[in-house]
Design a protein around this motif. Structure first.
Motif, short mmCIF file in Angstrom:
data_model
loop_
_atom_site.label_atom_id
_atom_site.label_comp_id
_atom_site.label_asym_id
_atom_site.label_seq_id
_atom_site.Cartn_x
_atom_site.Cartn_y
_atom_site.Cartn_z
N LEU A 1 0.84 -1.20 0.00
CA LEU A 1 0.00 0.00 0.00
C LEU A 1 0.88 1.26 0.00
O LEU A 1 1.53 1.59 0.97
CB LEU A 1 -0.95 0.00 1.20
N GLY A 2 0.87 1.95 -1.10
CA GLY A 2 1.64 3.18 -1.24
C GLY A 2 1.22 3.89 -2.51
O GLY A 2 0.33 3.38 -3.21
N PRO A 3 1.80 5.02 -2.84
CA PRO A 3 2.79 5.76 -2.07
C PRO A 3 2.24 6.21 -0.70
O PRO A 3 1.07 6.54 -0.59
CB PRO A 3 3.08 6.98 -2.95
N MET A 4 3.14 6.18 0.28
CA MET A 4 2.77 6.49 1.64
C MET A 4 3.61 7.65 2.15
O MET A 4 4.79 7.74 1.82
CB MET A 4 3.04 5.24 2.49
N VAL A 5 2.99 8.55 2.86
CA VAL A 5 3.70 9.70 3.42
C VAL A 5 3.41 9.76 4.92
O VAL A 5 2.28 9.52 5.34
CB VAL A 5 3.24 11.03 2.75
N LEU A 6 4.43 10.07 5.69
CA LEU A 6 4.29 10.22 7.15
C LEU A 6 4.10 11.68 7.52
O LEU A 6 4.65 12.56 6.85
CB LEU A 6 5.56 9.75 7.82
N MET A 7 3.38 11.92 8.60
CA MET A 7 3.30 13.27 9.15
C MET A 7 3.40 13.18 10.67
O MET A 7 2.93 12.21 11.25
CB MET A 7 1.95 13.91 8.79
N ASP A 8 3.98 14.21 11.26
CA ASP A 8 4.12 14.23 12.71
C ASP A 8 3.35 15.41 13.27
O ASP A 8 3.80 16.56 13.17
CB ASP A 8 5.62 14.34 13.07
N LEU B 1 -10.80 2.65 -2.40
CA LEU B 1 -9.52 2.63 -3.12
C LEU B 1 -9.32 1.26 -3.71
O LEU B 1 -9.75 0.27 -3.14
CB LEU B 1 -8.37 2.86 -2.14
N ASN B 2 -8.63 1.22 -4.83
CA ASN B 2 -8.24 -0.08 -5.35
C ASN B 2 -6.85 -0.38 -4.83
O ASN B 2 -5.86 -0.08 -5.46
CB ASN B 2 -8.22 -0.08 -6.89
N PHE B 3 -6.81 -0.89 -3.63
CA PHE B 3 -5.51 -1.19 -3.04
C PHE B 3 -4.84 -2.31 -3.83
O PHE B 3 -5.43 -3.34 -4.03
CB PHE B 3 -5.67 -1.69 -1.60
N PRO B 4 -3.60 -2.08 -4.23
CA PRO B 4 -2.88 -3.23 -4.79
C PRO B 4 -2.50 -4.13 -3.62
O PRO B 4 -2.10 -3.65 -2.58
CB PRO B 4 -1.65 -2.61 -5.42
N GLY B 5 -2.62 -5.40 -3.76
CA GLY B 5 -2.18 -6.35 -2.74
C GLY B 5 -3.06 -6.38 -1.52
O GLY B 5 -3.97 -5.63 -1.36
#
Ligand SMILES: Nc1ncnc2c1ncn2[C@@H]1O[C@H](COP(=O)(O)OP(=O)(O)OP(=O)(O)O)[C@@H](O)[C@H]1O
Ligand SMILES: [Mg+2]
Length: 239
Positions: A55-62, A235-239
């Motif tokens: 599942l991506g692209p993934m971005v982190l936030m703090d 969403l069409n999650f791959p995998g």
């Protein structure tokens, strides 16, 4: 919570915003009013596991403002994942929209223990709020409060038992206790020195010991979370 706490957005408008994001982007918030309950450790671990599981692209936030997650990320010295700044509570929605526009399919947001304006916004916008809870009364109380706020804002929540100790009475009872307040993930995270050691090095156990028990716990947890997200986000999650 007053309306001004949302920088001019009413609770209804915030809910609408949440629905918009739910339509094409998964946002995971990791939150709990209990300091040290394992939020940053879990956010970092999920940030490694999610793309690993497809599942991506993934971005982190703090949202904890240079909290544990940013410190962990700094120790990675440029290794993935990407960490985006939030741009302040008043600009959080814009930042998320921009990341979505750039192709992000998943945003994982770590939060601090205080329920401030920023955390409220994050809870409102999230597709799912993950609430780690150690086997301690105070943590259960704080976890329940966080869950109530999120649900009031129309966001689904899940408790995750964290830092459990095998054989300890409270560790055995905690899931039953939490289940009185909401859904509990069917994967427990046990207290293990290698988890803290990996984080201290800017890694996760998924990288330092991918075949170990701690990594298996995280994989099992992610499988459950991925399934929950799939029911919430179109969403069409791959995998
Ligand atoms: N499964 C685990 N096994 C061993 N230690 C752990 C585990 N999970 C977290 N810890 C340790 O517990 C401490 C608190 O964890 P963490 O920083 O993730 O909590 P937090 O909820 O983000 O704290 P804060 O509320 O201050 O943001 C850290 O020292 C971390 O290494
Ligand atoms: Mg933290």
């Amino acid at each position: 919570m007053s309306e001004s706490a949302y920088y001019g957005l009413s609770e209804g408008e915030l809910r609408e915003l949440g629905q918009l994001y739910r339509a094409g982007l998964a946002i995971i918030a990791v939150a709990s009013g209990a300091a040290g309950s394992g939020k940053s450790t879990l956010a970092a671990s999920l940030a490694i596991q999610a793309p690993r599981a497809g599942l991506g692209p993934m971005v982190l936030m703090d949202a904890a403002r240079r909290g544990g997650l940013t410190q962990w990320w700094d120790r990675r010295r440029g290794q993935k994942p990407q960490l985006s700044s939030l741009g302040g509570a008043s600009r959080l929605a814009d930042t998320v929209e921009r990341l979505h526009g750039m192709g992000a399919k998943l945003i994982i947001i770590d939060t601090g223990p205080n329920m401030d304006d920023m955390v409220e916004q994050v809870l409102a916008m999230a597709s799912l709020v993950i609430i780690p809870c150690r086997p301690e009364r105070n943590d259960v109380f704080a976890a329940d409060m966080t869950s109530e706020v999120a649900q009031m804002l129309g966001t689904k929540t899940v408790f995750v038992v964290s830092s459990a100790i095998r054989g300890a009475r409270m560790s055995d009872q905690i899931a039953v206790e939490l289940a009185k307040h909401g859904t509990v993930a069917p994967a427990t995270l046990f207290r293990r020195p290698e988890v803290a050691q990996a984080i201290a090095k800017g890694q996760t156990v998924l990288e330092t010991d991918p075949e170990g028990e701690a990594a298996k716990e995280l994989e099992k947890l992610w499988e459950y979370i991925h399934g929950r997200l799939g029911k919430i986000v179109q969403l069409n999650f791959p995998g």
